[in-house]
Scaffold this motif. Sequence first.
Motif, PDB file in Angstrom:
ATOM      1  N   VAL A 120     -12.688  47.780  -6.925  1.00  0.00           N
ATOM      2  CA  VAL A 120     -13.443  48.736  -6.264  1.00  0.00           C
ATOM      3  C   VAL A 120     -14.794  48.147  -5.614  1.00  0.00           C
ATOM      4  CG1 VAL A 120     -14.712  51.099  -6.676  1.00  0.00           C
ATOM      5  CG2 VAL A 120     -12.723  50.408  -8.278  1.00  0.00           C
ATOM      6  N   THR A 121     -15.292  47.476  -5.963  1.00  0.00           N
ATOM      7  CA  THR A 121     -16.724  46.827  -5.303  1.00  0.00           C
ATOM      8  C   THR A 121     -16.412  46.182  -4.076  1.00  0.00           C
ATOM      9  OG1 THR A 121     -17.651  46.178  -7.513  1.00  0.00           O
ATOM     10  CG2 THR A 121     -18.600  45.427  -5.574  1.00  0.00           C
ATOM     11  N   ALA A 178     -22.950  38.312 -23.218  1.00  0.00           N
ATOM     12  CA  ALA A 178     -22.690  37.866 -21.746  1.00  0.00           C
ATOM     13  C   ALA A 178     -21.324  37.731 -21.486  1.00  0.00           C
ATOM     14  CB  ALA A 178     -23.340  36.532 -21.666  1.00  0.00           C
ATOM     15  N   ALA A 179     -20.488  37.164 -22.167  1.00  0.00           N
ATOM     16  CA  ALA A 179     -18.974  37.058 -22.182  1.00  0.00           C
ATOM     17  C   ALA A 179     -18.265  38.519 -21.911  1.00  0.00           C
ATOM     18  CB  ALA A 179     -18.274  36.682 -23.374  1.00  0.00           C
ATOM     19  N   ALA A 180     -18.806  39.462 -22.613  1.00  0.00           N
ATOM     20  CA  ALA A 180     -18.466  40.993 -22.141  1.00  0.00           C
ATOM     21  C   ALA A 180     -18.988  41.294 -20.756  1.00  0.00           C
ATOM     22  CB  ALA A 180     -18.986  42.056 -23.231  1.00  0.00           C
ATOM     23  N   GLY A 181     -20.191  41.026 -20.430  1.00  0.00           N
ATOM     24  CA  GLY A 181     -20.519  41.325 -19.071  1.00  0.00           C
ATOM     25  C   GLY A 181     -19.767  40.618 -17.993  1.00  0.00           C
ATOM     26  N   PHE A 182     -19.622  39.241 -18.285  1.00  0.00           N
ATOM     27  CA  PHE A 182     -18.765  38.606 -17.445  1.00  0.00           C
ATOM     28  C   PHE A 182     -17.174  39.363 -17.080  1.00  0.00           C
ATOM     29  CE2 PHE A 182     -15.708  35.489 -15.504  1.00  0.00           C
ATOM     30  CZ  PHE A 182     -16.766  34.546 -14.950  1.00  0.00           C
ATOM     31  N   LEU A 183     -16.585  39.823 -18.390  1.00  0.00           N
ATOM     32  CA  LEU A 183     -15.269  40.166 -18.146  1.00  0.00           C
ATOM     33  C   LEU A 183     -15.281  41.419 -17.512  1.00  0.00           C
ATOM     34  CD1 LEU A 183     -13.877  39.421 -21.821  1.00  0.00           C
ATOM     35  CD2 LEU A 183     -13.113  38.431 -19.802  1.00  0.00           C
ATOM     36  N   SER A 184     -16.336  42.330 -17.652  1.00  0.00           N
ATOM     37  CA  SER A 184     -16.507  43.480 -16.971  1.00  0.00           C
ATOM     38  C   SER A 184     -16.390  43.471 -15.427  1.00  0.00           C
ATOM     39  CB  SER A 184     -17.939  44.207 -17.583  1.00  0.00           C
ATOM     40  OG  SER A 184     -18.978  43.564 -16.734  1.00  0.00           O
ATOM     41  N   ALA A 185     -16.958  42.219 -15.041  1.00  0.00           N
ATOM     42  CA  ALA A 185     -16.754  42.277 -13.492  1.00  0.00           C
ATOM     43  C   ALA A 185     -15.440  42.006 -12.775  1.00  0.00           C
ATOM     44  CB  ALA A 185     -17.626  41.000 -13.325  1.00  0.00           C
ATOM     45  N   ILE A 186     -14.573  41.721 -13.659  1.00  0.00           N
ATOM     46  CA  ILE A 186     -13.230  41.316 -13.180  1.00  0.00           C
ATOM     47  C   ILE A 186     -12.516  42.764 -12.614  1.00  0.00           C
ATOM     48  CG2 ILE A 186     -10.862  40.365 -13.355  1.00  0.00           C
ATOM     49  CD1 ILE A 186     -12.310  38.508 -15.470  1.00  0.00           C
ATOM     50  N   PRO A 187     -12.369  43.500 -13.345  1.00  0.00           N
ATOM     51  CA  PRO A 187     -11.785  44.922 -12.891  1.00  0.00           C
ATOM     52  C   PRO A 187     -12.406  45.676 -11.933  1.00  0.00           C
ATOM     53  CG  PRO A 187     -12.296  45.130 -15.234  1.00  0.00           C
ATOM     54  CD  PRO A 187     -12.572  43.737 -14.956  1.00  0.00           C
ATOM     55  N   THR A 188     -14.040  45.518 -12.124  1.00  0.00           N
ATOM     56  CA  THR A 188     -14.989  46.304 -11.222  1.00  0.00           C
ATOM     57  C   THR A 188     -14.688  45.855  -9.812  1.00  0.00           C
ATOM     58  OG1 THR A 188     -16.482  46.436 -13.013  1.00  0.00           O
ATOM     59  CG2 THR A 188     -17.184  46.834 -10.885  1.00  0.00           C
ATOM     60  N   PHE A 217     -10.230  44.208   1.789  1.00  0.00           N
ATOM     61  CA  PHE A 217     -10.729  43.389   0.562  1.00  0.00           C
ATOM     62  C   PHE A 217     -11.219  42.066   0.686  1.00  0.00           C
ATOM     63  CE2 PHE A 217      -8.397  46.618  -1.372  1.00  0.00           C
ATOM     64  CZ  PHE A 217      -8.636  46.600  -2.855  1.00  0.00           C
ATOM     65  N   ARG A 218     -11.624  41.733   2.293  1.00  0.00           N
ATOM     66  CA  ARG A 218     -12.151  40.572   2.331  1.00  0.00           C
ATOM     67  C   ARG A 218     -13.564  40.329   1.609  1.00  0.00           C
ATOM     68  NH1 ARG A 218     -14.099  39.010   8.283  1.00  0.00           N
ATOM     69  NH2 ARG A 218     -11.962  39.402   8.899  1.00  0.00           N
ATOM     70  N   PRO A 257     -21.550  53.212  -0.625  1.00  0.00           N
ATOM     71  CA  PRO A 257     -21.821  53.145  -1.930  1.00  0.00           C
ATOM     72  C   PRO A 257     -22.120  54.313  -2.775  1.00  0.00           C
ATOM     73  CG  PRO A 257     -23.713  52.562  -0.828  1.00  0.00           C
ATOM     74  CD  PRO A 257     -22.486  52.779   0.330  1.00  0.00           C
ATOM     75  N   LEU A 258     -22.294  55.333  -1.989  1.00  0.00           N
ATOM     76  CA  LEU A 258     -22.536  56.759  -2.880  1.00  0.00           C
ATOM     77  C   LEU A 258     -20.974  57.177  -3.094  1.00  0.00           C
ATOM     78  CD1 LEU A 258     -25.349  58.889  -1.098  1.00  0.00           C
ATOM     79  CD2 LEU A 258     -25.110  58.183  -3.455  1.00  0.00           C
ATOM     80  N   LEU A 259     -20.013  57.035  -2.205  1.00  0.00           N
ATOM     81  CA  LEU A 259     -18.769  57.360  -2.403  1.00  0.00           C
ATOM     82  C   LEU A 259     -18.206  56.382  -3.586  1.00  0.00           C
ATOM     83  CD1 LEU A 259     -17.327  58.103   1.122  1.00  0.00           C
ATOM     84  CD2 LEU A 259     -17.880  59.590  -0.693  1.00  0.00           C
ATOM     85  N   GLY A 260     -18.528  55.269  -3.189  1.00  0.00           N
ATOM     86  CA  GLY A 260     -17.963  54.041  -4.139  1.00  0.00           C
ATOM     87  C   GLY A 260     -18.649  53.962  -5.608  1.00  0.00           C
ATOM     88  N   VAL A 261     -19.872  54.650  -5.532  1.00  0.00           N
ATOM     89  CA  VAL A 261     -20.899  54.082  -6.845  1.00  0.00           C
ATOM     90  C   VAL A 261     -20.262  54.467  -8.228  1.00  0.00           C
ATOM     91  CG1 VAL A 261     -22.296  55.961  -6.733  1.00  0.00           C
ATOM     92  CG2 VAL A 261     -23.181  53.801  -7.269  1.00  0.00           C
ATOM     93  N   THR A 262     -19.642  55.673  -8.115  1.00  0.00           N
ATOM     94  CA  THR A 262     -19.368  56.457  -9.403  1.00  0.00           C
ATOM     95  C   THR A 262     -18.235  55.645  -9.820  1.00  0.00           C
ATOM     96  OG1 THR A 262     -19.816  58.748  -8.735  1.00  0.00           O
ATOM     97  CG2 THR A 262     -18.039  58.317 -10.421  1.00  0.00           C
TER      98      THR A 262
END
Length: 307
Positions: A136-137, A123-133, A179-180, A83-88
């Motif tokens: 990495v996540t 809420a809609a903007a928050g939901f959309l933010s999760a897709i590209p994230t 990516f599992r 998470p430290l490497l990927g958190v940024t």
Amino acid sequence: MSDVSSAEEATAKHGSSTAESIKSFVSGGVGGIAAVLVGHPFDLTKTRLQTAAPGTYTGAIDVVKQTVARDGATGLYRGVVPPLLGVTPIFAVSFWSYDMAKLLIYKVTPNRSSQDLSIAEFAAAGFLSAIPTTLVTAPVERAKVLLQVQGQGQGGPQYNGVFDVVKHLYKEGGVRSVFRGSTATVLRDGPGSAAYFAAYEVTKKLLTPAGADPSELNLGAVILAGGTAGVAMWSIAIPPDVLKSRIQSAPSGTYSGFLDCARKTIAADGVAALWKGLGPAMARAFPANAATFLGVEASKKLFEKYL
């Protein structure tokens, strides 16, 4: 002021320039680092509760006791490197995506009566933010989970660190293995991010004195709003998080997908298993996310002051 000019003013306020995008990206990364430093012991406890065989632990406190007895206090930070490497990039992409999603909402609603977004729009903007994230996540959390469950009596490979995990996963099943859990990650972070950002924005507005701008809140109010956002997210994110942890930590072939994992988990351990780890997740939610937004807002203020 016309509706169109109001929308344009909002667009400018939320930032469409490259500078504003960079500010969102870097500030998100700073917030994420703060979140990991504060919240990782809680996260490790949650993951071990979610993935351990029944009877391994009596509860969250027992996880902490066994971990410290076996590995010392530093054992609570096992798996912290991923998470430290990927958190940024995770938090940077999340906050950047959130700001871009808000901008998109303004652009597709030019004839607005107000430049203020509604709760549903936040809420809609928050939901959309999760897709590209998720790009990495998912791999970062896959590595983190495998390192966190290591040493609690489960079989399987023993890893020397995050790069060893990734190397092994790629050798085992290529990119697909790395990516599992991506579907489970989206199913967790989509609704979770919707609740997260909406709760933050609503709480900020409630704490803002009449006639003042929410962006000018003091750090104490930011901490309260950020902590509230974390609680809102984890109030609904635990069941998909349990399934994500199990999918990402299980040997290849254990589950055919998200629904298969849900079916087998309920059949083996009951519906209550979907809420394993709720205690440590909620205990972590307020301090870790208060730290996140404190880092984000403080770094933005530094940008505004010196750049």
